[in-house]
Design an enzyme around this catalytic site. Structure first.
Site, PDB file in Angstrom:
ATOM      1  CE  LYS A  19     -21.926  40.094  12.106  1.00 24.77           C
ATOM      2  NZ  LYS A  19     -22.124  41.045  11.340  1.00 24.77           N
ATOM      3  CD  GLU A 615     -11.192  40.653  -3.716  1.00 21.31           C
ATOM      4  OE1 GLU A 615     -11.150  39.614  -3.002  1.00 21.31           O
ATOM      5  OE2 GLU A 615     -12.394  41.718  -3.547  1.00 21.31           O
ATOM      6  CG  HIS A 651     -23.418  42.477  -8.873  1.00 17.50           C
ATOM      7  ND1 HIS A 651     -23.713  43.389  -9.145  1.00 17.50           N
ATOM      8  CD2 HIS A 651     -22.696  42.524  -7.607  1.00 17.50           C
ATOM      9  CE1 HIS A 651     -23.524  44.091  -7.854  1.00 17.50           C
ATOM     10  NE2 HIS A 651     -22.888  43.990  -7.027  1.00 17.50           N
ATOM     11  CB  CYS A 653     -19.942  44.981  -5.464  1.00 19.68           C
ATOM     12  SG  CYS A 653     -19.149  44.035  -4.594  1.00 19.68           S
ATOM     13  CD  GLU A 675     -19.874  51.111  -6.096  1.00 15.66           C
ATOM     14  OE1 GLU A 675     -20.281  52.263  -5.410  1.00 15.66           O
ATOM     15  OE2 GLU A 675     -18.638  51.514  -6.363  1.00 15.66           O
ATOM     16  CG  HIS A 704     -22.389  48.578   1.042  1.00 12.97           C
ATOM     17  ND1 HIS A 704     -22.240  48.231  -0.025  1.00 12.97           N
ATOM     18  CD2 HIS A 704     -21.577  47.496   1.828  1.00 12.97           C
ATOM     19  CE1 HIS A 704     -22.093  47.558  -0.422  1.00 12.97           C
ATOM     20  NE2 HIS A 704     -21.263  47.002   0.412  1.00 12.97           N
TER      21      HIS A 704
END
Length: 764
Positions: A19, A615, A651, A653, A675, A704
């Site tokens: 990262k 998901e 919300h 995404c 999104e 993003h």
């Protein structure tokens, strides 16, 4: 002898070295060679961690995403990047790679080197995001296997017995998206030529076994896609390399016979999720093929019951002997690296857990027990038994008060006082918002100062009073910025929150937390899922003080910001001793209490994020209804205790929700934000046929990517939305929260967003 192997190891490093290396490179603080050297060091470390295995995976490491790696290996680079005409600075073409991933490679890159980032969505039913391959009538594939071959050579220099891992051709096509009317399967012939070239090159490099992942085998496939699998593997069987065909995340079901009959040297079955199919596969599988069983859960962090697993495995081993391979159920990408790094974790709870390194150990113990008998690992089995018994008997796991409250739930908790239109009329009079009202999704940039203050508070180098004062200053700053931007509905910016799930988990009973339990979500973005080990309850209010303070600073409506029960569930490591639906209901009741307390405190707009709703869907549509029933019920119980005047937002995404739009409408949120910018509003196509009844905010700003969207681009996106949804029910907002961006990026983007909203309202 048992053969042990792995699918993939966490690539971020114990201390998130990847990262930080990526982000330094993107800021142009380090060179490309320094980034590549970090990758090499991490790969070598990972191979060392897996020395106990007979086969170590190669090709599982990625600087951003393994699907994007596959696209570059296959020469499938979007035309908008090819057309830049920028020469790669080395053989890896890493700058163009990052341009596809995030819209640009580095800081202050000229506008001619910036493009629209590739669409990003979830990897099957996980919280990992991949960059969606793009196809059109001009798509042509060409092999560039240098990256993989170089990693193979690296591994061989360290005397590793290796097994490359790649995504299969049919799954690759299935994962991608046609940007025109091109039928993806018409590209298979061209794609198989390149895969054949790849297998030949790997064979020439001395590779004996190649793992090819075809996880679409656990989904419902049409005859055309089943035929594509047959065609692909009969054609690839002409190569001399041995193929281990791998599926994971679910059962094969009607694809079981197909998988067993494909001309490959072996198949892998996820025995965690498809244990009932193992004997069927053994019966179907020809005697010359090996069977790999995923017996260690690659998706969760609980210890494996070694004795029970051995009871189940021993008769299988007696039948298959050296034809039996053992592995985790899937890549260990989805779990943290090393439990031993957790020095502050409660000792008892820690004894119940296994991270990636510990899962490798478990695999080695099971293999040794099968090869040499249980006496050879007597101490390890006893230690495992004691840990599991401790968890089973712990009084910390079950709370009778929570059970009593769950048992008392009834249908009345799920319904608002009045239908949407009646609520909307009341809310319109209260809020008096303009056409195309603007808001953000919740978080604002988490600056270095915010992170340092949180770190100092955790390390007890500043007092709670000082920390609270610093967070209030940050909230004041966010409110002032929103006033200057002229947004219509404000948020407090969430400076006090480390993560949208962990923050709530830290204030709920039944949760445990790690220091270093990081898991990659995408690119350099890592999350640290909290651990649900027991029954969930809320001891006290969690967000009311912050939201109330923010509201006191402005006359504009201030949203109370909460994470919904389904997202908290799906983004945690969840206990495996009760149904997920039961745990979700416990979470729903806890968050419901917070919703009602916010309303009592005068917060009249409350957003309950369900970013992870999709998901959690089972991979097979036949199983969707059961999940959606309890997931939507949990949201409704959370949200629907409020008065008509309180406006509920949610919300989502990266949720391609076209096929679950009816369930989303059943949530009955007053406003949903979604999104849509990376997909160019494709997600709104469903509204051509479905009349969505409530208000919606399609995201116009891809947060993003560091790119700043223009006013014209956002106006264009909203015009597409207004063709499906009446303007009076449209909101203008970013795709997601802004915590990962800098103020230098956020401020001009939101200025453009507000300008776009005003332009749209004026033109209407």
């Amino acid at each position: 002898m048992i053969t042990t192997h792995n699918f993939g190891f966490p690539r971020i490093g114990k201390k998130r070295e990847l990262k930080f290396a990526l982000e330094r490179y993107w800021r142009r603080e380090t060179t490309q060679n320094e980034l590549l050297n970090t990758g090499l060091e991490l790969r070598q470390e990972n191979w060392q961690h897996q020395q106990k295995l007979d086969f170590i995976p190669v090709g599982d490491f990625s600087f951003y995403d393994q699907v994007l790696d596959t696209s570059f290996m296959l020469g499938n680079i979007p035309t908008r990047v090819r057309d830049l005409g920028l020469k790669p600075t080395n053989h890896e073409d890493i700058d163009n790679y990052f341009r596809v991933a995030r819209g640009r490679s580095g800081k202050n890159e000229s506008s001619c080197a910036c493009v629209s980032a590739g669409e990003m969505t979830k990897w099957f039913d996980t919280n990992y995001h991949y960059i969606v391959p793009e196809f059109d009538q001009n798509t042509h594939f060409s092999l560039n296997a240098d990256r993989l071959i170089n990693q193979i050579n690296e591994a061989k220099r360290h005397n590793n017995n290796i097994k490359p891992v790649i995504i299969g051709p049919v799954t690759y096509l299935w994962l991608g998206k046609s940007k025109d009317s091109t039928d993806k399967l018409t590209l298979l012939d061209d794609l198989l030529i390149v895969y054949s070239q790849l297998l030949k090159r790997l064979s020439n490099a001395g590779i004996e076994w190649l793992q090819i992942d075809e996880p679409i085998l656990v989904t419902e496939l049409s005859q055309e896609w089943q035929h594509a699998l047959r065609k692909a593997y009969f054609q690839l069987s002409n190569q001399s390399i041995k193929i281990l065909l791998a599926s994971y995340f679910g059962e094969l079901q009607e694809n079981l016979q197909l998988a067993c009959e494909l001309p490959v040297a072996g198949i892998h079955l996820d025995a965690i999720n498809a244990s009932n199919e193992v004997l069927k596969v053994i019966d179907w599988l020809p005697s010359h093929k090996i069977l790999s069983l995923g017996i260690i859960n690659g998706r969760n962090i609980w210890k494996t019951n070694l004795a029970t697993t051995l009871d189940w495995l021993e008769p299988i081993y007696a039948r298959l002997v050296d034809r039996l391979w053992l592995a985790p159920s899937c890549s260990l990408l989805h779990v943290p690296v090393d439990l031993e790094s957790e020095e502050k974790l409660d000792t008892e709870i820690k004894s119940w857990l296994a991270f990636a390194l510990q899962k490798i150990d478990e695999l080695a113990i099971l293999a040794k027990a099968l090869d040499q008998g249980r006496d050879s690992v007597r101490k390890e089995l006893e230690k495992n038994r004691l840990a599991l018994t401790s968890r089973e008997q712990s009084k910390r796991v079950h709370d009778p008060r929570v059970k009593q409250r769950v048992d008392s739930c009834n249908e009345s908790l799920e319904h608002r006082q009045s239908p949407y239109q009646a609520r909307a009329d009341i809310q319109d009079k209260i809020f008096n918002l303009p056409l195309y009202p603007t808001t953000t999704i919740g978080s604002f940039p988490q600056t270095t100062q915010i992170r340092q203050a949180r770190k100092d508070y955790k390390n007890k180098t500043i007092t709670n009073k000082n920390y609270q004062a610093q967070m209030r200053k940050e909230i004041e700053y966010c409110v002032k910025e929103q006033q200057q931007l002229d947004l219509d509905v404000f948020v407090h910016g969430e400076p006090e929150r480390n993560d949208m799930v962990e923050y709530f988990g830290e204030q709920l009973e039944g949760y445990a937390f790690t220091q270093f339990g990081w898991v990659q979500s995408y690119g350099s973005r890592c999350v640290k899922p909290p651990i649900i080990f027991g029954d969930i309850s809320r001891p006290q209010a969690m967000t009311v003080e912050w939201a109330s303070y923010a509201q006191s600073l402005t006359n504009k409506p201030m949203k109370g910001m909460l994470t919904g029960p389904v997202t908290i569930l799906n983004w945690s490591f969840v206990r495996d001793d009760q149904a997920r639906s039961d745990t979700c209901l416990q979470l729903a009741l806890a968050i419901r209490d917070e919703v009602l307390d916010l309303e009592k405190a005068g917060i009249k707009i409350i957003q309950i994020d369900e970013a992870a709703l999709r998901e959690g869907l089972p991979l097979r549509k036949a199983q969707w209804s059961n999940y959606l029933d309890w997931a939507i019920r949990a949201f409704r119980i959370t949200a629907n205790g409020v008065q008509n005047a309180t406006q509920i937002h949610t919300h989502m995404c990266y949720s391609e929700f076209n096929d679950i739009i009816t369930a989303i409408a059943d949530m009955d949120a007053d406003v949903i934000t979604i999104e849509t910018s990376r997909s160019d509003m494709e997600l709104l196509d469903v509204f051509d046929d479905f009349q969505y009844p409530n208000e919606i905010g399609p995201g116009v700003y891809d947060i993003h990517s560091p790119n700043i969207p223009s006013v014209d681009a956002m106006v264009d996106l909203m015009k597409k939305a207004s063709q499906r949804i009446p303007a009076k029910r449209l909101w203008v907002n970013p795709d997601c929260g802004l915590k990962t961006r800098s103020w230098d990026e956020v401020r001009p983007a939101l200025i453009n967003m507000v300008a776009a909203s005003k332009q749209l309202a004026t033109a209407n």
